[in-house]
Design a protein around this motif. Structure first.
Motif, mmCIF file in Angstrom:
data_model
loop_
_atom_site.group_PDB
_atom_site.id
_atom_site.type_symbol
_atom_site.label_atom_id
_atom_site.label_comp_id
_atom_site.label_asym_id
_atom_site.label_seq_id
_atom_site.Cartn_x
_atom_site.Cartn_y
_atom_site.Cartn_z
ATOM 1 N N LEU A 22 0.837 -1.201 0.000
ATOM 2 C CA LEU A 22 0.000 0.000 0.000
ATOM 3 C C LEU A 22 0.872 1.252 0.000
ATOM 4 O O LEU A 22 0.579 2.222 -0.712
ATOM 5 C CB LEU A 22 -0.928 -0.006 1.219
ATOM 6 C CG LEU A 22 -1.770 1.260 1.425
ATOM 7 C CD1 LEU A 22 -2.690 1.505 0.231
ATOM 8 C CD2 LEU A 22 -2.578 1.149 2.717
ATOM 9 N N ALA A 23 1.944 1.240 0.791
ATOM 10 C CA ALA A 23 2.861 2.381 0.803
ATOM 11 C C ALA A 23 3.462 2.599 -0.583
ATOM 12 O O ALA A 23 3.540 3.738 -1.065
ATOM 13 C CB ALA A 23 3.956 2.161 1.835
ATOM 14 N N ASP A 24 3.867 1.507 -1.256
ATOM 15 C CA ASP A 24 4.413 1.621 -2.619
ATOM 16 C C ASP A 24 3.395 2.272 -3.555
ATOM 17 O O ASP A 24 3.744 3.154 -4.356
ATOM 18 C CB ASP A 24 4.777 0.237 -3.165
ATOM 19 C CG ASP A 24 6.005 -0.372 -2.506
ATOM 20 O OD1 ASP A 24 6.798 0.391 -1.910
ATOM 21 O OD2 ASP A 24 6.158 -1.609 -2.585
ATOM 22 N N MET A 25 2.142 1.830 -3.476
ATOM 23 C CA MET A 25 1.111 2.377 -4.358
ATOM 24 C C MET A 25 0.852 3.855 -4.063
ATOM 25 O O MET A 25 0.689 4.661 -4.981
ATOM 26 C CB MET A 25 -0.174 1.563 -4.211
ATOM 27 C CG MET A 25 -0.081 0.178 -4.836
ATOM 28 S SD MET A 25 -1.653 -0.729 -4.867
ATOM 29 C CE MET A 25 -1.805 -1.198 -3.143
ATOM 30 N N ALA A 26 0.822 4.199 -2.772
ATOM 31 C CA ALA A 26 0.577 5.588 -2.399
ATOM 32 C C ALA A 26 1.716 6.489 -2.876
ATOM 33 O O ALA A 26 1.482 7.604 -3.373
ATOM 34 C CB ALA A 26 0.405 5.702 -0.888
ATOM 35 N N ILE A 27 2.941 6.008 -2.736
ATOM 36 C CA ILE A 27 4.100 6.788 -3.183
ATOM 37 C C ILE A 27 4.081 6.946 -4.698
ATOM 38 O O ILE A 27 4.374 8.020 -5.233
ATOM 39 C CB ILE A 27 5.404 6.118 -2.693
ATOM 40 C CG1 ILE A 27 5.503 6.238 -1.164
ATOM 41 C CG2 ILE A 27 6.629 6.736 -3.367
ATOM 42 C CD1 ILE A 27 6.474 5.267 -0.534
ATOM 43 N N GLY A 28 3.688 5.869 -5.403
ATOM 44 C CA GLY A 28 3.562 5.965 -6.853
ATOM 45 C C GLY A 28 2.501 6.974 -7.254
ATOM 46 O O GLY A 28 2.694 7.759 -8.190
ATOM 47 N N LEU A 29 1.367 6.952 -6.568
ATOM 48 C CA LEU A 29 0.296 7.908 -6.849
ATOM 49 C C LEU A 29 0.756 9.329 -6.566
ATOM 50 O O LEU A 29 0.458 10.260 -7.325
ATOM 51 C CB LEU A 29 -0.928 7.583 -5.992
ATOM 52 C CG LEU A 29 -2.100 8.582 -6.060
ATOM 53 C CD1 LEU A 29 -2.690 8.621 -7.461
ATOM 54 C CD2 LEU A 29 -3.167 8.214 -5.029
ATOM 55 N N ALA A 30 1.510 9.499 -5.492
ATOM 56 C CA ALA A 30 1.944 10.848 -5.094
ATOM 57 C C ALA A 30 2.837 11.485 -6.156
ATOM 58 O O ALA A 30 2.797 12.701 -6.369
ATOM 59 C CB ALA A 30 2.671 10.782 -3.759
#
Length: 201
Positions: free
Chosen positions: A188-196
């Motif tokens: 989830l952290a990876d996805m959030a960082i990618g989205l950011a």
């Protein structure tokens, strides 16, 4: 029994209500049950909380306050947004989810109660708005402290993080597996960082 002001009784009764709700659920918890849990006469309980609806409203606000406070204190915001997201999610998960199954079940049950009770729907909306505001706040602070900008607004990023955490918590309380959950939190952290889309200002 000596007189004790309602302001002093209130947090005691909320704590007793949380204990009763965790043990019996919303449907089977009455003001009478909470009075017994608190060890006070029913009339004393009803003086502070005349109805179950008022008592449950106070419990919802108390649970939301607790979770929001832990969320607010979870992230280290002085090492950039990527670090804040990874470390914040890990810290929150360790503090309130692992070993905190009863609190999470109580939160979901109270949220459904608010959504199904006419006049209480706003409590559920405010709950998720508060969580999103807290996460957006530490994302903004972390990015600004590191001189970073993002590809999406902080409020949108925060809502996606909260939605992801919510889903992972539901999976975890349904089928607890600490190792799998930690891997999912990292993903989830990876996805959030990618989205950011974090980049230097």
């Amino acid at each position: 029994m000596p007189y004790i002001e309602a302001a002093v009784r209130r947090p005691q009764f909320i704590a007793a209500a949380r204990s009763a709700l965790a043990a019996h659920g919303v449907a089977k918890t009455s003001v009478r049950v909470v009075a017994a849990e608190a060890g006070v006469p029913l009339a004393t309980m009803q003086y502070v909380f005349p109805s179950k609806a008022e008592l449950l409203r106070a419990v919802i606000e108390d649970v939301v306050d607790e979770i929001a406070e832990v969320l607010a204190g979870s992230a280290e915001v002085d090492r950039g947004l990527e670090h804040a997201i990874r470390q914040g999610l890990e810290a929150f998960w360790g503090a309130l989810v692992e070993g905190g199954r009863e609190l999470q079940l109580l939160q979901y049950e109270l949220t459904l109660y608010a959504l199904r009770t006419p006049g209480s729907e706003e409590l559920a909306r405010r709950q998720y708005q508060r969580y999103a505001d807290v996460v957006a706040g530490w994302c903004r602070q972390a990015a600004q402290s590191a001189g970073e900008v993002t590809s999406v607004p902080f409020d949108r990023l925060a809502r996606m993080i909260v939605a992801g955490v919510d889903g992972l918590i539901l999976q975890y309380v349904s089928d607890p597996d600490d190792a799998r959950a930690r891997e999912a939190v990292a993903a989830l952290a990876d996805m959030a960082i990618g989205l950011a889309g974090v980049r230097p200002r």
